[in-house]
Scaffold this motif. Structure first.
Motif, short mmCIF file in Angstrom:
data_model
loop_
_atom_site.label_atom_id
_atom_site.label_comp_id
_atom_site.label_asym_id
_atom_site.label_seq_id
_atom_site.Cartn_x
_atom_site.Cartn_y
_atom_site.Cartn_z
N HIS A 108 13.97 16.16 29.79
CA HIS A 108 12.90 15.25 29.57
C HIS A 108 11.71 15.91 29.59
O HIS A 108 11.64 17.15 30.15
CB HIS A 108 12.95 14.09 30.53
CG HIS A 108 14.14 13.27 30.39
ND1 HIS A 108 15.02 13.45 31.40
CD2 HIS A 108 14.50 12.48 29.33
CE1 HIS A 108 16.23 12.72 31.10
NE2 HIS A 108 15.99 12.07 29.72
N ALA A 109 10.26 15.45 29.10
CA ALA A 109 9.14 16.45 29.67
C ALA A 109 8.64 15.97 30.82
O ALA A 109 7.41 16.43 31.05
CB ALA A 109 8.23 16.16 28.18
N GLY A 110 9.03 14.97 31.45
CA GLY A 110 8.50 14.52 33.05
C GLY A 110 7.32 13.52 32.66
O GLY A 110 7.54 12.75 31.67
N GLU A 145 14.58 14.60 24.73
CA GLU A 145 14.44 12.96 24.61
C GLU A 145 12.85 12.38 24.44
O GLU A 145 12.06 12.96 25.20
CB GLU A 145 15.20 12.21 25.42
CG GLU A 145 15.19 10.84 25.15
CD GLU A 145 16.10 10.05 26.16
OE1 GLU A 145 15.96 8.78 25.92
OE2 GLU A 145 16.38 10.62 27.19
N ASN A 146 12.84 11.85 23.41
CA ASN A 146 11.42 11.02 23.41
C ASN A 146 11.66 9.67 24.39
O ASN A 146 12.40 9.05 24.14
CB ASN A 146 10.93 10.32 21.94
CG ASN A 146 12.29 9.59 21.45
OD1 ASN A 146 13.10 10.19 21.44
ND2 ASN A 146 11.68 8.28 20.87
N ALA A 160 5.78 12.56 26.31
CA ALA A 160 6.85 12.78 25.11
C ALA A 160 7.31 11.17 24.63
O ALA A 160 8.34 11.23 24.18
CB ALA A 160 8.02 13.77 25.50
N HIS A 161 6.52 10.11 24.97
CA HIS A 161 6.95 8.82 24.37
C HIS A 161 6.13 8.57 23.17
O HIS A 161 6.59 7.84 22.59
CB HIS A 161 6.51 7.84 25.54
CG HIS A 161 4.91 7.45 25.63
ND1 HIS A 161 4.04 8.20 26.39
CD2 HIS A 161 4.30 6.40 25.14
CE1 HIS A 161 3.14 7.73 26.45
NE2 HIS A 161 2.89 6.60 25.59
N TRP A 166 5.67 14.15 21.86
CA TRP A 166 7.11 15.09 21.82
C TRP A 166 6.63 16.13 20.65
O TRP A 166 7.28 17.31 21.17
CB TRP A 166 7.84 13.73 20.74
CG TRP A 166 9.17 13.89 21.00
CD1 TRP A 166 10.07 14.83 21.90
CD2 TRP A 166 10.20 13.47 20.14
NE1 TRP A 166 11.24 14.93 21.71
CE2 TRP A 166 11.59 13.83 20.74
CE3 TRP A 166 10.10 12.68 19.02
CZ2 TRP A 166 12.62 13.78 19.89
CZ3 TRP A 166 11.49 12.29 18.47
CH2 TRP A 166 12.44 12.80 18.78
N ALA A 167 5.77 15.97 19.66
CA ALA A 167 5.93 17.25 19.02
C ALA A 167 5.04 18.37 19.79
O ALA A 167 5.14 19.70 19.39
CB ALA A 167 5.02 16.79 17.74
N TYR A 168 4.17 18.08 20.59
CA TYR A 168 3.59 19.19 21.62
C TYR A 168 4.69 20.15 21.92
O TYR A 168 4.49 21.37 22.22
CB TYR A 168 2.87 18.38 22.66
CG TYR A 168 2.22 19.35 23.52
CD1 TYR A 168 1.23 20.16 23.42
CD2 TYR A 168 3.03 19.47 24.92
CE1 TYR A 168 0.52 20.79 24.72
CE2 TYR A 168 2.24 20.32 25.83
CZ TYR A 168 1.35 21.14 25.75
OH TYR A 168 0.74 21.80 26.46
#
Length: 276
Positions: A108-110, A145-146, A160-161, A166-168
């Protein structure tokens, strides 16, 4: 594999890993996800002998294993000591993947606390880049994951929701050790919807599609199919029609709910014109 065989079950923390593999084999489930955070499946409980037995069970039952990190662990952490702990946590998962014979790890991105979005996003991206380098060394595969939206007035929000967030991350990381896990029900919560996400994401980088029912533009819920308004038939039509060849992962209710729903999901796909 048939579509039914490509729809897996997220066991999470419900069973000991060995029992989860046996359950999957008995129910002809070919894909399972497991968390390695607590109890008998804690990541630091696997020695070489136990891991060898797990790999043998996976081969015996023809089950594909995926690992799933805990979204409560903040990949966007930047505080001293805690930051190093998150790195150690993710490295342990990465090193467990080849040991256990797993095929991928969902990461995940946090999350951020509203006032520190940019700092958190940069910290998360830097960490993911470090972890991808570690994954390359261990022949592991990370799937970003988004995640789900939170209420607008919440202080804490997952990163990233949105498509932009997410694309970042995935635009900045190009590696054979890095791909995507698309949670379709999370997209259903957003104004873009599944259709909008599919129009923009690089589907060739998606290895797994995660599934649950929920309500359009609603709040995060992992409902059994039929309890919300998610259109599974339309989703399968769009994703399969775009050439997706990966696997799906049910994540809701009980093990029995997820296993039984697989058959109804295939029926929905066929009704939508998908050759299943």
């Amino acid at each position: 594999m048939t579509l039914l065989e490509r729809i897996g079950v997220d066991v999470g923390r419900r069973l000991k890993l060995e029992d989860a593999i046996a359950w999957a084999g008995a129910n002809k489930v070919r894909h399972i996800d497991i968390q390695l955070d607590t109890g008998a499946n804690a990541v630091n409980t696997f020695d070489a002998a136990r891991a060898k037995g797990i790999r043998a069970l996976l081969d015996k039952h023809e089950v594909h294993l995926g690992l799933h990190t805990l979204s409560a662990v903040n990949v966007a952490e930047y505080s001293p000591f805690l930051s190093e702990a998150v790195d150690a946590y993710m490295r342990a998962y990465i090193e467990a993947m080849p040991l256990l014979g797993a095929g991928s790890i969902v990461v995940h991105a946090g999350y951020h606390f509203t006032a520190d979005v940019e700092m958190r996003m940069q910290a998360g991206l830097d960490r993911l880049k470090r972890m991808v380098e570690h994954a390359e060394k261990h022949k592991a595969l990370l799937l970003l994951e988004n995640l789900n939206k939170e209420p607008a007035d919440a202080e804490v929000h997952y990163l990233a929701h949105t498509m932009e967030e997410w694309a970042y991350y995935y635009d900045a990381i190009d590696s054979p050790a890095f791909a995507l896990s698309f949670t379709a029900n999370h997209a259903h919560l957003m104004p873009d919807g599944v259709e909008g996400f599919l129009a923009r994401i690089p589907l060739h980088r998606v290895v797994e599609v995660r599934l649950a029912d929920c309500w359009r533009n609603g709040h995060e819920q992992h409902l059994v199919p039929g309890q919300g308004d998610f259109d599974f038939g339309d989703m399968f039509r769009r994703i399969e029609g775009a050439g997706f060849k990966g696997h799906y992962m049910n994540a809701f209710g009980t093990l029995e709910d997820m296993e039984q729903a697989r058959h109804r999901q295939v029926e929905a796909a066929r009704a939508a014109g998908v050759a299943a």
